[in-house]
Every structure is written in structure tokens, then in C-alpha cells.
Design a protein around this motif. Sequence first.
Motif, mmCIF file in Angstrom:
data_model
loop_
_atom_site.group_PDB
_atom_site.id
_atom_site.type_symbol
_atom_site.label_atom_id
_atom_site.label_comp_id
_atom_site.label_asym_id
_atom_site.label_seq_id
_atom_site.Cartn_x
_atom_site.Cartn_y
_atom_site.Cartn_z
ATOM 1 N N ARG A 1 0.838 -1.210 0.000
ATOM 2 C CA ARG A 1 0.000 0.000 0.000
ATOM 3 C C ARG A 1 0.868 1.254 0.000
ATOM 4 N NH1 ARG A 1 -3.015 -3.413 3.423
ATOM 5 N NH2 ARG A 1 -2.032 -2.554 5.311
ATOM 6 N N HIS A 2 1.978 1.197 0.716
ATOM 7 C CA HIS A 2 2.888 2.342 0.721
ATOM 8 C C HIS A 2 3.512 2.564 -0.648
ATOM 9 C CE1 HIS A 2 3.564 1.982 5.368
ATOM 10 N NE2 HIS A 2 2.350 2.394 5.042
ATOM 11 N N VAL B 1 4.372 13.337 -2.032
ATOM 12 C CA VAL B 1 4.216 14.369 -1.013
ATOM 13 C C VAL B 1 3.106 13.985 -0.040
ATOM 14 C CG1 VAL B 1 3.671 16.793 -0.581
ATOM 15 C CG2 VAL B 1 5.085 16.161 -2.555
ATOM 16 N N ALA B 2 1.959 13.564 -0.586
ATOM 17 C CA ALA B 2 0.854 13.133 0.267
ATOM 18 C C ALA B 2 1.237 11.904 1.083
ATOM 19 C CB ALA B 2 -0.371 12.839 -0.592
ATOM 20 N N ALA B 3 2.003 10.984 0.482
ATOM 21 C CA ALA B 3 2.445 9.805 1.210
ATOM 22 C C ALA B 3 3.347 10.186 2.379
ATOM 23 C CB ALA B 3 3.177 8.855 0.265
ATOM 24 N N ALA C 1 1.338 11.487 5.128
ATOM 25 C CA ALA C 1 0.574 10.416 5.774
ATOM 26 C C ALA C 1 1.453 9.531 6.656
ATOM 27 C CB ALA C 1 -0.128 9.571 4.718
ATOM 28 N N GLY C 2 2.740 9.801 6.690
ATOM 29 C CA GLY C 2 3.617 9.047 7.570
ATOM 30 C C GLY C 2 4.483 8.007 6.890
ATOM 31 N N VAL C 3 4.453 7.944 5.560
ATOM 32 C CA VAL C 3 5.276 6.983 4.827
ATOM 33 C C VAL C 3 6.682 7.549 4.669
ATOM 34 C CG1 VAL C 3 5.567 5.719 2.664
ATOM 35 C CG2 VAL C 3 3.264 6.104 3.579
ATOM 36 N N ASN C 4 7.671 6.744 4.993
ATOM 37 C CA ASN C 4 9.066 7.149 4.782
ATOM 38 C C ASN C 4 9.400 6.907 3.311
ATOM 39 O OD1 ASN C 4 11.897 7.390 4.685
ATOM 40 N ND2 ASN C 4 12.070 6.824 6.842
#
Length: 360
Positions: free
Chosen positions: A232-233, A242-244, A247-250
Motif C-alpha cells: 500500500r505504501h 508528497v501526500a504519502a 501520511a507518515g510513509v518514509n
Amino acid sequence: MSEPTAAARPSQDFESVLSGSSKTVASFDTDRKTPVQHFQHFLHSRPSAVPLIVLVLSLVVFGSILGSKFFSAFSLTLILQQVAITGIIGAAQTLIIMTAGIDLSVGAIMVLSSVVMGQFVFRYGLPAELAILCGFAVGAACGAINGWLVARMKLPPFIVTLGMWQIILASNFLYSANETIRSQDIEATAPLLKFFAEPVRLGGAVFTYGVFAMILLVMLLWYVLNKTAWGRHLYAVGDDPVAAELAGVNVKRMLLSVYTISGIICALGGWALIGRIGSVSPTAGQFANIESITAVVIGGISLFGGRGSIMGMLFGALIVGVFQLGLRLVGTDPQWTYLMIGVLIIAAVAIDQWIRKVAG
């Protein structure tokens, strides 16, 4: 005639127009779509549907022309054998393109990994098992370098992998001294290098372990991409990094892992390549990068990232295999195969743009 009371008169002049206005509640009909729009939404929700439809149609067309000559167990399994390498390398390319990148070095990484496996056995006398692990380590290292340059240095994937393609290709020829390790020597010293060439016969069908490796790899990646947080990441990074990030995705670590895993898959393709061609050759697999991109694009995976299915890539590789075998059995000039594949590539991108209008 008496005048209306103050309570009956509109308190403001503009309210006088309300007496003749409609009393119905406003409504918006959002469910009424044309059949074309319904079909467009269907394709958007199922990215692998288009290549599957094309694959079925191509099988029907060549089957009706060639009959049992094409629809035989041997011919159909021969297609799987021919696309096994493309399917494995296409899986590596799929992960990269889903992040809105591209990897022009996958073919070179595959060949270098195979050369390392062979040279470590015959030049340094290492056991085949250890030499194969070294080949996987080289593939992972090449992928990690690509990922570091893209994620940390913020360099464009096209430029990074174009440069790495040249560097790895040159290193491959320099290290191997452009020497080919023959099939007889491999069988006598390290038969494990040709493991994926071992045939498995089921009636008239002939499979190889390379075919099973491709199918198992695609099934594993399908599960990872659809059932795990990592998958999903990956889609999130490809759709909007940028949105990822918000949302907390490295994102940097994600890109590094994607390119590293891609390099490991390329090393698997290098091992399978030794079995496919029967030797270790630094000149093999020269067009694997183009073939992998072809399978991905025909498979309906968006070059803009964030959309697609690993199953679509497999269908795309099979479409190429069907056209190659079908046109060869028909007896046409081989150039017609390249012409038809070129048309399919352009059509696939056009259909992808048409489908993306739904999301826009």
C-alpha cells in the motif's frame, strides 16, 4: 378591496419573486452513465482487465488461424518458456514503474549477476551455492545504488538508471573479458547454475523450473502489493509522494527498498538466464530492459505511477509471447512481430490515458 396586512406582505422587495418560484428540492443525478462510461470505470477499477482481454482475443485469433498447430500443449507451454525471463525482469520493472520511476539497468544487472555466478565458480573455485549467493548480493548492491541516487540524491530515475546501465554493462565486459562459459563446462562442474532449465513434463506439456519461478514470483508480489502495508505504501508513493510523506510513509526508505528488491529479482533473472541459454555469456539479455518495459506497458501499468497490477505485467509478457510464436507459425517476416508490438505499446498508453480521465 382591502390591502394585505403587514404580516402577509413580503418584508423585503426581493422576496416578492419567491411567490412564483419552484418549491421542489434540488437533486443531482450522478448515477446515470453511458455504457462507455461504465466500461471505463470497470477498466479503471481492474487495471489488468485490458491486457487479459487482449490476451484472450490474440489466443482466439491465432487459434482460429492455426488450429491445433497453435492450440497444443507443447506450443502453449513453449510460450511460457519463452517469456519466463521477460516475466521475471518485468516483475522488477513493475515495482519501479509503480513508484513513477523507470529502470533502464535491469537487463545489465541481470547479466552481471549471471556472470558473477559463473566466474566465481570457474575463476575462484567457489561452490555453486556460494557463487549464486554472491550473484544475488551483486544484484542487490546495484539496485541499492540506484535507489540511493534516486531517493537520497533526488536524481531523476531515467538519468540514474541510464548511467548505471552503461556502467554495469562496461563492468560486465571488463570483468568477464568478454568470455563465455560453455554449457558442457557448467554441466560438468556446476549443474546447479542450470537449475531453472530442468524440464517438467505433464502429458504433452513441457514446463521448466524457470516458468514455475516466474509464476511463483508474480503470485508472491501480487500478495505483497495487495495484502501488506509495504504494498500500500508503494502505491501511495507512486500516486503522490508528497501526500504519502504527510501520511507518515518514509518515502526515501521506501524507494531504497523498492530498487534493492528490484536488483535481487534481476539476480534471480540472471540465474534463470543461465538455464535458458545454457551458458554464461556477457552478451546475453541485451534487450531485457526494453522487453521488461514492453511487458509492463502492454500490461496496463501506468507510467505515471500509483496504478497497475503485477498480473497485468504477466498478461503483457504473455501477449508478446503469443504474437511472437503465432506470427512465426504463420510464416510471416519477423519484422511484423516488432511492428505489432509497437502498435500494442502505443495503444496501451492511449488506453491508459483514456482510463485515467475517470480519476481526473
